[in-house]
Design a protein around this motif. Structure first.
Motif, mmCIF file in Angstrom:
data_model
loop_
_atom_site.group_PDB
_atom_site.id
_atom_site.type_symbol
_atom_site.label_atom_id
_atom_site.label_comp_id
_atom_site.label_asym_id
_atom_site.label_seq_id
_atom_site.Cartn_x
_atom_site.Cartn_y
_atom_site.Cartn_z
ATOM 1 N N LYS A 1 39.927 39.701 36.145
ATOM 2 C CA LYS A 1 40.422 40.107 37.418
ATOM 3 C C LYS A 1 40.768 38.237 37.901
ATOM 4 C CE LYS A 1 38.395 44.569 38.197
ATOM 5 N NZ LYS A 1 37.998 44.950 39.713
ATOM 6 N N LEU A 2 39.443 37.940 37.482
ATOM 7 C CA LEU A 2 40.145 36.307 38.234
ATOM 8 C C LEU A 2 41.089 35.164 37.400
ATOM 9 C CD1 LEU A 2 38.720 34.215 39.713
ATOM 10 C CD2 LEU A 2 37.762 33.207 38.207
ATOM 11 N N ARG B 1 30.802 39.921 33.673
ATOM 12 C CA ARG B 1 31.466 38.949 33.622
ATOM 13 C C ARG B 1 32.790 38.633 32.677
ATOM 14 N NH1 ARG B 1 26.112 36.962 32.657
ATOM 15 N NH2 ARG B 1 26.407 37.397 29.823
ATOM 16 N N LYS C 1 31.318 36.548 40.936
ATOM 17 C CA LYS C 1 30.860 38.013 39.652
ATOM 18 C C LYS C 1 31.267 37.470 38.062
ATOM 19 C CE LYS C 1 31.056 41.531 42.107
ATOM 20 N NZ LYS C 1 29.766 42.630 42.133
ATOM 21 N N ALA C 2 32.366 37.015 38.124
ATOM 22 C CA ALA C 2 32.271 36.808 36.341
ATOM 23 C C ALA C 2 31.665 35.226 35.790
ATOM 24 C CB ALA C 2 34.001 35.549 36.823
ATOM 25 N N SER D 1 24.449 39.845 35.368
ATOM 26 C CA SER D 1 25.354 40.185 34.704
ATOM 27 C C SER D 1 25.723 40.646 33.612
ATOM 28 C CB SER D 1 26.572 40.277 35.237
ATOM 29 O OG SER D 1 26.685 40.410 36.537
ATOM 30 N N ILE E 1 37.347 43.905 44.351
ATOM 31 C CA ILE E 1 35.849 43.280 43.565
ATOM 32 C C ILE E 1 35.096 44.181 43.205
ATOM 33 C CG2 ILE E 1 36.417 41.104 44.881
ATOM 34 C CD1 ILE E 1 33.748 42.061 46.865
ATOM 35 N N LYS E 2 35.344 45.985 42.799
ATOM 36 C CA LYS E 2 34.675 46.578 42.410
ATOM 37 C C LYS E 2 35.366 46.646 40.653
ATOM 38 C CE LYS E 2 32.980 49.326 46.660
ATOM 39 N NZ LYS E 2 33.122 50.282 46.848
ATOM 40 N N TYR F 1 35.982 37.182 43.416
ATOM 41 C CA TYR F 1 36.148 37.130 41.782
ATOM 42 C C TYR F 1 34.914 35.898 41.071
ATOM 43 C CZ TYR F 1 40.066 40.438 42.786
ATOM 44 O OH TYR F 1 40.636 41.406 42.298
ATOM 45 N N LYS G 1 34.456 41.108 32.637
ATOM 46 C CA LYS G 1 36.148 42.360 33.266
ATOM 47 C C LYS G 1 37.081 40.890 34.635
ATOM 48 C CE LYS G 1 35.483 45.529 36.470
ATOM 49 N NZ LYS G 1 34.642 47.694 36.711
ATOM 50 N N TYR G 2 35.492 40.554 35.584
ATOM 51 C CA TYR G 2 35.930 39.843 36.940
ATOM 52 C C TYR G 2 36.552 38.906 35.712
ATOM 53 C CZ TYR G 2 33.948 43.560 39.363
ATOM 54 O OH TYR G 2 33.034 44.760 39.703
#
Length: 284
Positions: A231-232, A225, A214-215, A220, A283-284, A211, A227-228
């Protein structure tokens, strides 16, 4: 146009600097702050001090008393653009393309043999010179004779040829492209020490790193960024359930009225994660 027609014998060069042997071009003074008129001619100087010296005794800096004459136009150093350099082919590049100013001012030491940049080129006496930085170029323009007679030593450092990262071995590619991001991610993971409910510490750390990478991926889009990053934060909140419950659970049973107001909600959220297993879709 009037200025060009009435320039003195030194053109745009400073007569005060020329008296010391320096070629100081005053083209940069577009507002003519450091220009003076003498005997119906304009003389440009390279600064406030030079202007004061000229005004104090102008006759000492112009013909016939001037200690130095301005060289002929074809003997003056001229900066050249890459397009102009191509048009000058096959004129050679002096000093093997290394920066003669860096080498000379560095006491001719091996470690001061630095490659010049083709974009920083000067033509002097029908020879091209390359320089490492703009400061070295300006120094050469001012004192060309001091740097144009330098001899290239026999022992030279290897040339630095550009190499695409995609042509490197996998470890070299990772070091050049992703090492910083991975180190930052691993540092954040080590500081936070995530532990997700019903998941091992190793799996929790790997999930947290996924996460985090991705963040904070600079390639990206902002949307991805954000979005993740969300999630993080959600993953961190779920990890905090273990700490919260550990701090508020007691050995003996407590009636609902004696529990913290959000205890039952967090206990329910914790138990709901029991059957949750990590998958690629996380992680999608």
């Amino acid at each position: 146009m009037q200025l060009e027609a009435r320039l003195g014998e030194f053109g745009h060069y400073c007569p005060v600097a020329l008296a010391t042997g320096a070629l100081s071009d005053a083209h940069w003074d577009e507002e003519l702050k450091f220009a003076a008129e003498f005997r119906g001619r304009y003389f440009r100087t390279s600064g406030q001090q030079e202007l004061a010296d000229f005004l104090a005794n102008p006759i000492e800096y112009v013909a016939p008393r001037a200690p130095q004459k301005l060289p002929e136009p074809h003997l003056l150093p001229r900066r050249r653009t890459p397009i102009e350099v191509k048009a000058l082919f096959p004129i050679s590049v002096a000093f093997g393309g290394y920066c003669t100013v860096t080498y000379t001012d560095g006491e001719s030491r091996y470690e001061n043999i630095v490659s010049g940049v083709p974009e920083l080129a000067v033509q002097y006496r029908n020879i091209l010179y390359h320089f490492a930085e703009i400061d070295q170029l300006e120094m050469f323009m001012k004192w060309p004779e001091q740097y144009c007679h330098v001899t290239l030593p026999h022992k030279l450092p290897p040339r630095r040829e550009p190499l695409e990262a995609t042509r490197l071995p996998i470890l070299g590619y990772m070091e050049q492209r992703v090492a910083t991001s991975i180190i930052q991610c691993m540092t954040a993971t080590g500081n936070y020490k995530p532990k997700y409910p019903f998941m091992s510490s190793t799996q929790s750390a790997l999930q947290y790193m996924a996460y985090s990478l991705k963040a904070h991926n600079p390639r990206s889009s902002d949307y991805v960024r954000r979005k993740y990053a969300q999630k993080l934060r959600q993953f961190e909140n779920q990890c905090e359930l273990i700490r919260y419950l550990g701090d508020h659970m007691t050995v003996r049973y407590r009636a609902p009225k004696d529990r913290p107001i959000d205890f039952d909600y967090k206990m329910t959220s914790f138990l709901a994660l029991k059957d949750t297993l990590p998958t690629h879709s996380w992680i999608k």
